[in-house]
Write an enzyme that holds these catalytic residues in place. Structure first.
Site, PDB file in Angstrom:
ATOM      1  N   HIS A   1       1.332   2.026 -13.238  1.00  0.00           N
ATOM      2  CA  HIS A   1       2.101   0.889 -13.740  1.00  0.00           C
ATOM      3  C   HIS A   1       3.581   1.264 -13.751  1.00  0.00           C
ATOM      4  O   HIS A   1       3.940   2.370 -14.187  1.00  0.00           O
ATOM      5  CB  HIS A   1       1.642   0.528 -15.153  1.00  0.00           C
ATOM      6  CG  HIS A   1       2.353  -0.651 -15.725  1.00  0.00           C
ATOM      7  ND1 HIS A   1       2.123  -1.940 -15.304  1.00  0.00           N
ATOM      8  CD2 HIS A   1       3.322  -0.734 -16.683  1.00  0.00           C
ATOM      9  CE1 HIS A   1       2.901  -2.765 -15.974  1.00  0.00           C
ATOM     10  NE2 HIS A   1       3.634  -2.066 -16.814  1.00  0.00           N
TER      11      HIS A   1
ATOM     12  N   ASP B   1      -3.156  -2.851 -18.982  1.00  0.00           N
ATOM     13  CA  ASP B   1      -2.245  -1.703 -19.018  1.00  0.00           C
ATOM     14  C   ASP B   1      -2.313  -0.978 -20.359  1.00  0.00           C
ATOM     15  O   ASP B   1      -1.299  -0.523 -20.893  1.00  0.00           O
ATOM     16  CB  ASP B   1      -0.796  -2.143 -18.723  1.00  0.00           C
ATOM     17  CG  ASP B   1      -0.665  -2.817 -17.368  1.00  0.00           C
ATOM     18  OD1 ASP B   1      -1.323  -2.370 -16.416  1.00  0.00           O
ATOM     19  OD2 ASP B   1       0.080  -3.810 -17.264  1.00  0.00           O
TER      20      ASP B   1
ATOM     21  N   GLN C   1       9.191   7.847  -7.982  1.00  0.00           N
ATOM     22  CA  GLN C   1       8.415   8.625  -8.955  1.00  0.00           C
ATOM     23  C   GLN C   1       6.925   8.267  -8.910  1.00  0.00           C
ATOM     24  O   GLN C   1       6.074   9.138  -9.120  1.00  0.00           O
ATOM     25  CB  GLN C   1       8.975   8.412 -10.366  1.00  0.00           C
ATOM     26  CG  GLN C   1      10.401   8.915 -10.538  1.00  0.00           C
ATOM     27  CD  GLN C   1      10.551  10.375 -10.162  1.00  0.00           C
ATOM     28  OE1 GLN C   1       9.756  11.218 -10.588  1.00  0.00           O
ATOM     29  NE2 GLN C   1      11.551  10.679  -9.351  1.00  0.00           N
TER      30      GLN C   1
ATOM     31  N   ASN D   1      -5.049   3.545 -12.614  1.00  0.00           N
ATOM     32  CA  ASN D   1      -4.019   2.583 -12.229  1.00  0.00           C
ATOM     33  C   ASN D   1      -2.651   3.232 -12.389  1.00  0.00           C
ATOM     34  O   ASN D   1      -2.482   4.167 -13.173  1.00  0.00           O
ATOM     35  CB  ASN D   1      -4.101   1.336 -13.108  1.00  0.00           C
ATOM     36  CG  ASN D   1      -3.090   0.274 -12.699  1.00  0.00           C
ATOM     37  OD1 ASN D   1      -2.978  -0.062 -11.526  1.00  0.00           O
ATOM     38  ND2 ASN D   1      -2.351  -0.254 -13.660  1.00  0.00           N
TER      39      ASN D   1
ATOM     40  N   ILE E   1      -6.929  -8.456 -12.813  1.00  0.00           N
ATOM     41  CA  ILE E   1      -7.494  -7.765 -13.963  1.00  0.00           C
ATOM     42  C   ILE E   1      -8.920  -7.366 -13.619  1.00  0.00           C
ATOM     43  O   ILE E   1      -9.722  -8.206 -13.199  1.00  0.00           O
ATOM     44  CB  ILE E   1      -7.465  -8.668 -15.206  1.00  0.00           C
ATOM     45  CG1 ILE E   1      -6.021  -9.026 -15.570  1.00  0.00           C
ATOM     46  CG2 ILE E   1      -8.157  -7.995 -16.387  1.00  0.00           C
ATOM     47  CD1 ILE E   1      -5.901 -10.113 -16.623  1.00  0.00           C
TER      48      ILE E   1
ATOM     49  N   GLY F   1       0.786  -1.228   0.000  1.00  0.00           N
ATOM     50  CA  GLY F   1       0.000   0.000   0.000  1.00  0.00           C
ATOM     51  C   GLY F   1       0.813   1.270   0.000  1.00  0.00           C
ATOM     52  O   GLY F   1       0.315   2.319   0.414  1.00  0.00           O
ATOM     53  N   SER F   2       2.044   1.235  -0.503  1.00  0.00           N
ATOM     54  CA  SER F   2       2.859   2.451  -0.483  1.00  0.00           C
ATOM     55  C   SER F   2       2.275   3.530  -1.385  1.00  0.00           C
ATOM     56  O   SER F   2       2.364   4.729  -1.072  1.00  0.00           O
ATOM     57  CB  SER F   2       4.306   2.142  -0.867  1.00  0.00           C
ATOM     58  OG  SER F   2       4.412   1.711  -2.209  1.00  0.00           O
ATOM     59  N   ASN F   3       1.673   3.146  -2.507  1.00  0.00           N
ATOM     60  CA  ASN F   3       1.042   4.154  -3.363  1.00  0.00           C
ATOM     61  C   ASN F   3      -0.219   4.717  -2.718  1.00  0.00           C
ATOM     62  O   ASN F   3      -0.492   5.918  -2.835  1.00  0.00           O
ATOM     63  CB  ASN F   3       0.739   3.566  -4.740  1.00  0.00           C
ATOM     64  CG  ASN F   3       1.919   3.712  -5.689  1.00  0.00           C
ATOM     65  OD1 ASN F   3       2.451   4.798  -5.876  1.00  0.00           O
ATOM     66  ND2 ASN F   3       2.337   2.609  -6.285  1.00  0.00           N
TER      67      ASN F   3
ATOM     68  N   GLN G   1       9.681   3.596  -7.831  1.00  0.00           N
ATOM     69  CA  GLN G   1       8.663   3.823  -6.808  1.00  0.00           C
ATOM     70  C   GLN G   1       8.692   5.244  -6.262  1.00  0.00           C
ATOM     71  O   GLN G   1       7.643   5.798  -5.924  1.00  0.00           O
ATOM     72  CB  GLN G   1       8.819   2.817  -5.669  1.00  0.00           C
ATOM     73  CG  GLN G   1       8.286   1.429  -6.018  1.00  0.00           C
ATOM     74  CD  GLN G   1       8.291   0.508  -4.822  1.00  0.00           C
ATOM     75  OE1 GLN G   1       9.292   0.380  -4.122  1.00  0.00           O
ATOM     76  NE2 GLN G   1       7.169  -0.154  -4.586  1.00  0.00           N
TER      77      GLN G   1
END
Length: 208
Positions: free
Chosen positions: A115, A151, A179, A113, A98, A16-18, A177
């Site tokens: 990627h 994607d 960025q 999303n 997906i 869950g870092s994002n 990560q």
């Protein structure tokens, strides 16, 4: 689209870092949004603990019998939970499934999303390793709207990093990560400000 507070539902499978980067932007007052609920297909995923630590409703989503997609009753249950929390924007944050047309139809042009590659290069899993193995000189990340492909949705923001001599998959992924944690809040900020318009495959950013 006018400026509005985003009501975000997060789907994730891992640490869950994002999600945390988005939450940090909300708490700092640089993103006009509220994370309303966090769902994970992994019962003990750290993303659920992160959410609960901040008082955000968080729950496991049973996706059986499917291994790689969100479909059938699991998809319908997901949409029900998101709707029950008043979600208007779905953020995929390391969600390793997906998504299917039912979720996309419930939130048209509101499923995002991130990627870890400069799409359309290196879709799919372990994109940083794909880039390294290919001999790419640059890698990076892409925030995009989700469509029915893998994607393949319209691109909102990309951020690049160089591939350095001596990079390993781990060192390259770590640099990407950094960025990612800048790009996701930035893309959501543009959405909250009403500055994104999808025109076919293009995302037009007002004021740019």
């Amino acid at each position: 689209m006018d400026s509005a507070t985003l009501r975000i539902g997060v789907l994730g499978s891992g640490s869950g870092s994002n999600m945390q980067s988005v939450l940090d932007a909300v708490l700092a007052g640089t993103l006009d949004a509220k994370i309303c609920v966090v769902l994970s297909d992994v019962a003990d995923a750290k993303i659920l603990d992160r959410a609960r630590d901040h008082g955000i409703p968080a729950q496991w989503l049973d996706c059986a019998p499917y291994k790689t997609k969100l479909d059938g009753e699991a998809e319908r249950a997901c949409v029900r939970v998101l709707n029950s929390h008043g979600v208007d924007t779905v953020v995929l944050a390391g969600f390793m499934r997906i998504v299917k047309p039912g979720l996309l139809a419930a939130f048209p042009n509101r499923v995002l999303n991130i990627h870890p590659a400069l799409l359309p290069a290196f879709p799919g899993i372990a994109a940083w390793k794909q880039a390294l193995d290919y001999g790419a000189k640059a890698a990076g990340c892409t925030v995009h709207f989700v469509d029915e492909g893998t994607d393949t949705g319209p691109i909102i923001i990309q951020k690049a990093v160089p591939v350095l001599e001596g990079d390993t998959p781990e060192t390259l992924h770590a640099r990407i990560q950094v960025q990612e944690h800048l790009a996701y809040p930035e893309a959501l900020r543009l959405l909250s400000e009403g500055r994104l318009r999808v025109d076919g495959r293009r995302v037009i950013i007002a004021g740019c």
